[in-house]
Scaffold this motif. Structure first.
Motif, short mmCIF file in Angstrom:
data_model
loop_
_atom_site.label_atom_id
_atom_site.label_comp_id
_atom_site.label_asym_id
_atom_site.label_seq_id
_atom_site.Cartn_x
_atom_site.Cartn_y
_atom_site.Cartn_z
N ALA A 135 27.93 -3.07 23.47
CA ALA A 135 28.67 -3.50 22.29
C ALA A 135 30.11 -3.78 22.67
O ALA A 135 30.60 -3.30 23.71
CB ALA A 135 28.60 -2.43 21.19
N TYR A 136 30.79 -4.57 21.86
CA TYR A 136 32.18 -4.93 22.16
C TYR A 136 32.95 -5.10 20.85
O TYR A 136 32.36 -5.31 19.77
CB TYR A 136 32.24 -6.21 22.99
CG TYR A 136 31.58 -7.41 22.34
CD1 TYR A 136 32.30 -8.31 21.56
CD2 TYR A 136 30.21 -7.64 22.52
CE1 TYR A 136 31.69 -9.40 20.98
CE2 TYR A 136 29.59 -8.75 21.95
CZ TYR A 136 30.33 -9.62 21.17
OH TYR A 136 29.72 -10.70 20.59
N VAL A 137 34.26 -5.01 20.96
CA VAL A 137 35.14 -5.13 19.81
C VAL A 137 35.77 -6.51 19.82
O VAL A 137 36.20 -7.01 20.87
CB VAL A 137 36.26 -4.06 19.85
CG1 VAL A 137 37.15 -4.17 18.61
CG2 VAL A 137 35.64 -2.67 19.95
N ALA A 138 35.83 -7.15 18.64
CA ALA A 138 36.45 -8.46 18.51
C ALA A 138 37.08 -8.57 17.13
O ALA A 138 36.38 -8.47 16.11
CB ALA A 138 35.43 -9.57 18.72
N ASP A 139 38.38 -8.73 17.10
CA ASP A 139 39.11 -8.90 15.85
C ASP A 139 38.83 -7.78 14.85
O ASP A 139 38.68 -8.02 13.64
CB ASP A 139 38.77 -10.25 15.21
CG ASP A 139 39.14 -11.43 16.10
OD1 ASP A 139 40.14 -11.31 16.84
OD2 ASP A 139 38.43 -12.45 16.08
N GLY A 140 38.70 -6.55 15.34
CA GLY A 140 38.49 -5.41 14.46
C GLY A 140 37.05 -5.15 14.09
O GLY A 140 36.75 -4.13 13.48
#
Length: 464
Positions: A135-140
């Motif tokens: 999983a990854y974080v993008a723009d919150g």
């Protein structure tokens, strides 16, 4: 005989072998509470209620978890449209679902967790998936990387290269097929704090986290409607297994209730609300209608089919009432007939099991006609044992006061009908057959069924 179940993931019927001997753990995707339930929603709960009852009859200790999805896009949209708090809409409809489950005789779940009560567990799962590279974080927001999990889409047997998911108008996704586990906060929407910013959970993450909390890293059966196979159950599997869980060992899906060949749904405007249906039909008849087809068979809704179900159940109920009148209340047998058990063991074959019920009822009626009280009582004991497994025993306290459509009026109606029947008997005694037949026909037109037996005539309410 071993219980056998159709496993969607294996695409075949498999012998059931529990993870823990003598115990069964079941997770059922329950209500998304953006609206009141229609009978299609309740069918799923009813099918898995019968499964649970059968496992318990077979001696298993059942842990049954049925969740409540009390936050999602549809609930938020309803909140904006109606100008009401999202939690008020959710709670109101959660109560409506529970009223529907109770009305149709579903046993309460062992646990019934709400999604919003498990944000901590969701954060922990996301943290683990980010650390493992899934999983990854993008723009919150937090997204699951579907290509990081090679088994993705194995349940629905799709090819990821053929899959086209909309990007939901958001930026930051590495692949448009990646799905949101956590959605960054938007103005006016509910949100919770996380290490990656404020926001709210995605639908799929909720179930993975709740199943892990209540049933551990591995459990026996995951259930739900056919419409949940993709994307919901695929995404649950990806999250849970990438996190390190073995997750569900069997996947069991019930078919839909359809109208004009289409799945019953609020969006199609063709739903039949449970709250309205129980005003028009006895709840035990609705249970018979929804619960007696095979759980993997579609039910095409129609008033005619409901009337047929009502007539079929009336035949069972009439036998029960006649034996009780003759011999008093009979306790259920300790064991169901072998043919019934074999049918239920074979992928919950309720239609075949129900055929055994009706055969036993016919045998019991023959015993009554022959004035064989002992045989009639024995058949009723078997019928009650079988109906108890199906949640359809009219003598069960669940249905007390429901079977006669108004116990307070029964005595009054009985007195009036007896007066008319006495007149009919007098006509029969003097061989005035036209008058006797005319009285019977008039009673029939009023909705009463008259049966002549060795003990004299008896009346019952006929189907509507």
């Amino acid at each position: 005989m071993t219980i056998r179940l159709y496993d969607t993931s294996a695409r075949q019927i498999r012998d059931f072998s529990p993870l823990k001997p003598g115990c069964v753990s079941i997770y059922l995707c329950g209500a998304t509470v953006q609206a009141a339930p229609h009978i299609g929603h309740i069918r799923s709960g009813l099918n898995f209620d019968i499964m649970r009852r059968w496992f318990e009859y077979r001696g298993y200790d059942v842990t049954f978890v049925r969740n409540v999805t009390d936050i999602d896009d549809k609930i938020i949209a309803k909140s904006a449209d109606q100008g009401r708090p999202w939690w008020a809409i959710g709670y109101e409809n959660e109560r409506a679902f529970n009223d529907g489950y109770r009305a149709l005789g579903c046993l309460p779940p062992t646990y019934e967790p709400r999604a919003t009560g498990h944000i901590t567990e969701m954060v922990e799962m996301m943290r683990g998936l980010i650390e493992r590279g899934h999983a990854y974080v993008a723009d919150g927001s937090v997204y699951f990387d579907v290509r990081s999990f090679p088994q993705y889409l194995a349940l629905s047997n799709q090819d990821i290269d053929d899959l086209r998911q909309p990007d939901e108008g958001v930026s930051g996704k590495r692949d448009p097929r990646d799905f949101a586990m956590w959605k960054a906060t938007k103005p006016g929407e509910p949100d919770w704090e996380t290490p990656w910013g404020r926001g709210r959970p995605g639908w799929h993450l909720e179930c993975s986290a709740m199943a892990h909390k209540y049933l551990g890293s591995a459990f026996d059966i995951h259930g739900g409607g056919l419409d949940l196979v993709f994307p919901h159950h695929e995404n649950e599997i990806a999250q849970a297994k990438a996190y390190g869980d073995d997750f569900a060992q069997y996947w069991v899906h019930n078919a839909w209730v359809t109208m004009s060949g289409e799945k019953m749904s609020k969006s199609l405007g063709n739903s039949v609300l449970v709250s309205e249906m129980v005003k028009r039909w006895r709840p035990i008849v609705l249970r018979y209608y929804l619960g007696t087809p095979h759980y993997r068979s579609m039910i095409e809704y129609s008033e005619e089919a409901l009337r047929e179900a009502e007539s079929a159940f009336a035949r069972i109920e009439g036998f029960v009432q006649r034996v009780v009148e003759k011999a008093g209340v009979v306790e259920p047998a300790a064991e169901v007939p072998l043919a019934f058990a074999e049918a239920m063991d074979d992928d919950l074959g309720v239609p075949q099991a129900l055929a055994v019920v009706h055969t036993t009822v016919r045998q019991g009626n023959s015993a009554l006609a022959a004035d064989d009280k002992e045989a009639a009582v024995a058949r009723l004991a078997e019928v009650r044992a079988m109906l108890g497994v199906l949640g359809l025993d009219p003598l069960d306290p669940q249905w007390a006061g429901e079977g006669d459509r108004g116990e307070d009026l029964h005595g009054v109606v009985d007195t009036l009908v007896r007066m008319v029947l006495d007149q009919r008997e007098a006509a029969r005694a003097r061989k005035d057959w036209p008058t006797a037949d005319a009285i019977r026909d008039q009673l029939g037109q009023s909705g009463l069924v008259i049966e002549d037996g060795p003990q004299g005539p008896r009346w019952s309410l006929g189907p509507r």
